[in-house]
Design a protein around this motif. Structure first.
Motif, PDB file in Angstrom:
ATOM      1  N   UNK A 191       0.819  -1.210   0.000  1.00 29.55           N
ATOM      2  CA  UNK A 191       0.000   0.000   0.000  1.00 29.55           C
ATOM      3  C   UNK A 191       0.856   1.265   0.000  1.00 29.55           C
ATOM      4  N   UNK A 192       2.095   1.139   0.497  1.00 29.30           N
ATOM      5  CA  UNK A 192       2.991   2.295   0.537  1.00 29.30           C
ATOM      6  C   UNK A 192       3.586   2.596  -0.831  1.00 29.30           C
ATOM      7  N   UNK A 193       4.060   1.561  -1.536  1.00 33.57           N
ATOM      8  CA  UNK A 193       4.644   1.876  -2.850  1.00 33.57           C
ATOM      9  C   UNK A 193       3.561   2.205  -3.883  1.00 33.57           C
ATOM     10  N   UNK A 194       2.337   1.720  -3.668  1.00 30.37           N
ATOM     11  CA  UNK A 194       1.231   2.146  -4.524  1.00 30.37           C
ATOM     12  C   UNK A 194       0.946   3.631  -4.287  1.00 30.37           C
ATOM     13  N   UNK A 195       0.901   4.035  -3.013  1.00 32.60           N
ATOM     14  CA  UNK A 195       0.664   5.448  -2.678  1.00 32.60           C
ATOM     15  C   UNK A 195       1.790   6.329  -3.205  1.00 32.60           C
ATOM     16  N   UNK A 196       3.029   5.832  -3.132  1.00 30.58           N
ATOM     17  CA  UNK A 196       4.174   6.583  -3.644  1.00 30.58           C
ATOM     18  C   UNK A 196       4.052   6.785  -5.150  1.00 30.58           C
ATOM     19  N   UNK A 197       3.723   5.725  -5.878  1.00 27.53           N
ATOM     20  CA  UNK A 197       3.592   5.814  -7.332  1.00 27.53           C
ATOM     21  C   UNK A 197       2.466   6.769  -7.712  1.00 27.53           C
ATOM     22  N   UNK A 198       1.349   6.652  -7.028  1.00 29.56           N
ATOM     23  CA  UNK A 198       0.210   7.535  -7.301  1.00 29.56           C
ATOM     24  C   UNK A 198       0.570   8.992  -7.043  1.00 29.56           C
ATOM     25  N   UNK A 199       1.302   9.245  -5.975  1.00 24.40           N
ATOM     26  CA  UNK A 199       1.676  10.617  -5.599  1.00 24.40           C
ATOM     27  C   UNK A 199       2.638  11.233  -6.612  1.00 24.40           C
ATOM     28  N   UNK A 200       3.604  10.440  -7.071  1.00 28.71           N
ATOM     29  CA  UNK A 200       4.639  10.964  -7.972  1.00 28.71           C
ATOM     30  C   UNK A 200       4.189  10.947  -9.429  1.00 28.71           C
ATOM     31  N   UNK A 201       3.599   9.854  -9.861  1.00 27.88           N
ATOM     32  CA  UNK A 201       3.243   9.673 -11.277  1.00 27.88           C
ATOM     33  C   UNK A 201       1.842  10.176 -11.581  1.00 27.88           C
ATOM     34  N   UNK A 202       0.956  10.101 -10.583  1.00 27.98           N
ATOM     35  CA  UNK A 202      -0.420  10.531 -10.794  1.00 27.98           C
ATOM     36  C   UNK A 202      -1.359   9.405 -11.143  1.00 27.98           C
ATOM     37  N   UNK A 203      -0.825   8.181 -11.206  1.00 27.37           N
ATOM     38  CA  UNK A 203      -1.654   7.016 -11.490  1.00 27.37           C
ATOM     39  C   UNK A 203      -0.968   5.760 -10.973  1.00 27.37           C
ATOM     40  N   UNK A 204      -1.752   4.705 -10.864  1.00 27.54           N
ATOM     41  CA  UNK A 204      -1.228   3.411 -10.448  1.00 27.54           C
ATOM     42  C   UNK A 204      -1.353   2.456 -11.620  1.00 27.54           C
ATOM     43  N   UNK A 205      -0.313   1.684 -11.955  1.00 31.08           N
ATOM     44  CA  UNK A 205      -0.393   0.790 -13.116  1.00 31.08           C
ATOM     45  C   UNK A 205      -1.454  -0.286 -12.945  1.00 31.08           C
ATOM     46  N   UNK A 206      -2.184  -0.546 -14.010  1.00 29.64           N
ATOM     47  CA  UNK A 206      -3.214  -1.577 -14.008  1.00 29.64           C
ATOM     48  C   UNK A 206      -2.598  -2.873 -14.517  1.00 29.64           C
ATOM     49  N   UNK A 207      -1.899  -3.564 -13.631  1.00 29.43           N
ATOM     50  CA  UNK A 207      -1.206  -4.800 -13.995  1.00 29.43           C
ATOM     51  C   UNK A 207      -1.475  -5.839 -12.910  1.00 29.43           C
ATOM     52  N   UNK A 208      -1.239  -7.125 -13.203  1.00 30.81           N
ATOM     53  CA  UNK A 208      -1.406  -8.170 -12.178  1.00 30.81           C
ATOM     54  C   UNK A 208      -0.492  -7.901 -10.980  1.00 30.81           C
ATOM     55  N   UNK A 209      -0.875  -8.387  -9.816  1.00 28.01           N
ATOM     56  CA  UNK A 209      -0.096  -8.177  -8.597  1.00 28.01           C
ATOM     57  C   UNK A 209       1.350  -8.641  -8.736  1.00 28.01           C
TER      58      UNK A 209
END
Length: 294
Positions: A191-209
């Motif tokens: 949940x932390x690296x997802x939040x980091x990616x969302x914060x920096x990139x503006x989106x979260x990749x839609x890929x398998x876990x």
């Protein structure tokens, strides 16, 4: 039976505190009688902990003692708990950072007590330098010469003096190398690296876990390194808040315990009740002195 300082230091481990929260006072009873030479009194548990800590400052400065002093001097002594967070045993690469303080930057403290070997120090510092803005070695006087001689100039060195102050022997220099994003993400929870990616990139990749961490790593590796570092600090500060209620409710000698250990809500409530009996009573033993660390 007289307790050794090493045996008495177990008073500050998570198992003992959990036992106390669950109503088992047998070990603290033994420490009070056999280490402090004081008759056990359940209403004076706060004093027993503080007096034990004071005695250990002179007789057995374990890793717990070092962490508690770092927390007191460099966390609550410099920052507000609203703006800074301290983490302990934070995994980075093949190492675990003893203490990490996050405020506007990330600062790592690797502890080497007089009982520790320096054999792994080089590898540990190499791991920490990939991720943290500043890195310090906090060590006992017997290690100072070797640490100063055998570590890079960007590594700060703090000595825990005989008077239990942290004396700067060399200031840490802000990291100039590129932040190692793959190492950083492996140190974070999902949940932390997802939040980091969302914060920096503006989106979260839609890929398998199974591909998520690798894809986030690729995306963040193309972003501004400084922004990734700053966002890493902000995300962890938000996700890993220190328990200020517990920190403020337990004696100063248990500052590191309040930061490092996990208790159930019931145990936390019990500990706060136990340690706030006679909270303002002055702790005095036949050999005690006024100490700013308790």
């Amino acid at each position: 039976m007289t307790y050794s300082p090493r045996e008495a230091s177990k008073l500050f481990n998570s198992k003992t505190l959990s036992s106390i929260a669950d109503g088992d006072f047998s070990f603290i009873h033994q420490v009070s009688n056999n280490f402090l030479d004081l008759e056990f009194d359940k209403s004076k548990i706060r004093c027993i902990f503080n007096l034990t800590f004071e005695k250990l400052l002179k007789e057995y400065r374990s890793e717990y003692i070092f962490k508690n002093i770092v927390a007191q001097r460099h966390l609550v002594g410099r920052h507000s708990l609203k703006t800074a967070t301290m983490l302990t045993e934070f995994r980075v690469g093949n190492s675990k950072a003893d203490c990490v303080i996050l405020n506007g930057k990330s600062t790592c403290y690797e502890i080497k007590t007089e009982y520790d070997s320096l054999a792994r120090l080089e590898d540990q510092l190499n791991d920490y330098s990939k991720v943290f803005d500043e890195v310090f070695v906090v060590c006992s006087p017997n290690h100072i010469a070797s640490v100063l001689k055998n570590t890079c100039e960007h590594i700060g060195v703090l000595e825990l003096t005989s008077r239990n102050y942290l004396s700067v022997k060399r200031n840490a220099k802000y990291r100039k190398t590129t932040l190692n994003v793959p190492t950083l993400l492996k140190s974070m929870r999902k949940e932390e690296y997802i939040a980091l990616t969302s914060r920096v990139i503006g989106q979260v990749p839609n890929v398998p876990n199974s591909q998520l961490v690798a894809t986030c790593s690729e995306m963040l590796s193309t972003a501004c390194n400084i922004e990734v570092g700053k966002s890493f600090v902000e995300v962890l500060k938000k996700k890993r808040l220190n328990n200020d209620r517990l920190i403020n409710g337990l004696p100063t000698s248990l500052l590191n315990a309040a930061i490092s250990y996990k208790f159930s809500s019931r145990q936390e409530k019990q500990l706060l009740n136990i340690f706030n009996v006679n909270k303002d009573e002055q702790c005095i033993s036949p050999t005690s002195e006024v100490n700013s660390l308790i």
